[in-house]
Write a protein that holds these residues in place. Structure first.
Motif, mmCIF file in Angstrom:
data_model
loop_
_atom_site.group_PDB
_atom_site.id
_atom_site.type_symbol
_atom_site.label_atom_id
_atom_site.label_comp_id
_atom_site.label_asym_id
_atom_site.label_seq_id
_atom_site.Cartn_x
_atom_site.Cartn_y
_atom_site.Cartn_z
ATOM 1 N N LEU A 172 50.127 -25.121 -29.062
ATOM 2 C CA LEU A 172 51.422 -25.887 -28.934
ATOM 3 C C LEU A 172 51.195 -25.942 -30.680
ATOM 4 C CD1 LEU A 172 53.402 -27.038 -28.040
ATOM 5 C CD2 LEU A 172 52.654 -29.113 -28.494
ATOM 6 N N PRO A 200 54.354 -28.183 -33.113
ATOM 7 C CA PRO A 200 55.251 -29.172 -32.383
ATOM 8 C C PRO A 200 57.155 -28.868 -33.684
ATOM 9 C CG PRO A 200 53.462 -29.855 -34.817
ATOM 10 C CD PRO A 200 53.533 -28.437 -33.519
ATOM 11 N N ILE A 254 57.439 -31.357 -26.184
ATOM 12 C CA ILE A 254 55.678 -32.075 -25.785
ATOM 13 C C ILE A 254 55.212 -32.423 -25.419
ATOM 14 C CG2 ILE A 254 54.047 -32.818 -28.024
ATOM 15 C CD1 ILE A 254 56.375 -32.072 -29.812
ATOM 16 N N LEU A 271 46.695 -28.376 -30.813
ATOM 17 C CA LEU A 271 47.355 -28.560 -31.595
ATOM 18 C C LEU A 271 47.726 -28.199 -33.068
ATOM 19 C CD1 LEU A 271 50.691 -29.965 -31.941
ATOM 20 C CD2 LEU A 271 48.963 -32.234 -32.670
ATOM 21 N N TYR A 283 56.597 -32.730 -39.012
ATOM 22 C CA TYR A 283 57.197 -32.438 -37.310
ATOM 23 C C TYR A 283 55.699 -33.814 -37.456
ATOM 24 C CZ TYR A 283 58.965 -27.700 -37.607
ATOM 25 O OH TYR A 283 59.094 -26.650 -38.205
ATOM 26 N N ARG A 315 57.256 -36.383 -34.341
ATOM 27 C CA ARG A 315 57.215 -36.099 -33.333
ATOM 28 C C ARG A 315 55.704 -36.543 -32.340
ATOM 29 N NH1 ARG A 315 60.318 -30.519 -33.624
ATOM 30 N NH2 ARG A 315 62.447 -30.932 -35.008
ATOM 31 N N LEU A 316 54.492 -35.903 -32.801
ATOM 32 C CA LEU A 316 53.371 -36.437 -32.505
ATOM 33 C C LEU A 316 52.608 -37.898 -32.164
ATOM 34 C CD1 LEU A 316 52.322 -33.729 -34.873
ATOM 35 C CD2 LEU A 316 52.661 -33.487 -32.397
ATOM 36 N N TYR A 327 52.088 -38.640 -28.446
ATOM 37 C CA TYR A 327 50.892 -37.933 -27.276
ATOM 38 C C TYR A 327 49.989 -37.022 -27.924
ATOM 39 C CZ TYR A 327 55.596 -37.732 -26.017
ATOM 40 O OH TYR A 327 57.567 -38.226 -25.619
#
Length: 199
Positions: free
Chosen positions: A68, A70, A77, A91, A98, A101-102, A105
């Motif tokens: 993945l 991001p 995600i 990842l 980015y 965004r993480l 997660y």
């Protein structure tokens, strides 16, 4: 797409859109061949929505693992992590841009690969020695990831996993670097392949 197909890659599930730009990346390197400025346009990734991935459910169900980037939206995600958590998700952080965004997660990923600036932003830890590397990796592992890999440019790579294995490997001296672009991508591919073989 034709070149990729000719190289043996299955491109039948690539999202093809009209009236939009493909993703692009331009790097400007310094006199040592290392990245000085990077310019990117990945707005097309916004078209890879949760609905798009739902339409590929059967294909993704058959995957042994996922890799993945991001650049897709945060809700994508989260969707991938929740619906495919039974398989390892690797990842590659790709860019400090980015990282926001993480944050919710990290526990969904089997392996997280970041360069030094990305790892610092991801963890909020200033990394200026090996102790900092260990602290940053531990923070990611405590979130639920199984492995953390931090690329260090000319200084090599750092690896730590939840089983207690740790490696700090320095690279051999490079007498003349022409262009380091893609080195992190190559490392992410190598890590993903190795981890997949070991599962």
């Amino acid at each position: 797409l034709t070149d990729s197909r000719n190289a043996g890659m299955d491109m039948s599930h690539v999202l093809k859109l009209k009236n939009t730009r493909s993703g692009s990346y331009i790097s400007i390197t310094d006199t040592d061949g290392d990245l000085f400025v990077g310019l990117t346009d990945m707005n097309i990734a916004d078209e890879m929505t949760v609905d798009y991935f739902k339409s590929k459910q059967d294909i993704l169900d058959g995957a042994r693992a996922m890799v993945l980037s991001p650049c897709v939206a945060a809700d994508v995600i989260g969707h991938l992590g929740r619906h495919f958590g039974d398989k390892p998700i690797f990842l590659d952080v790709v860019s400090k841009r980015y990282v926001p965004r993480l944050s919710d997660y990290l526990g969904m990923f089997h392996t997280v690969k970041a360069n030094l600036p990305e790892a610092e932003q991801l963890t909020g830890i200033t990394i200026d020695d090996d102790e900092g590397l260990v602290r940053a990796a531990n923070m990611v592992l405590e979130q639920g990831a199984q492995c953390m890999v931090i690329s260090l440019g000319a200084e090599g790579v750092f690896y730590k996993d939840r089983a207690g294995q740790m490696l700090r490997k320095r690279t051999k001296a490079v007498t003349h670097m022409i262009n380091a672009t893609g080195a992190g991508d190559a490392l992410a591919s190598l890590v993903g392949e190795h981890r997949l073989e070991s599962l």
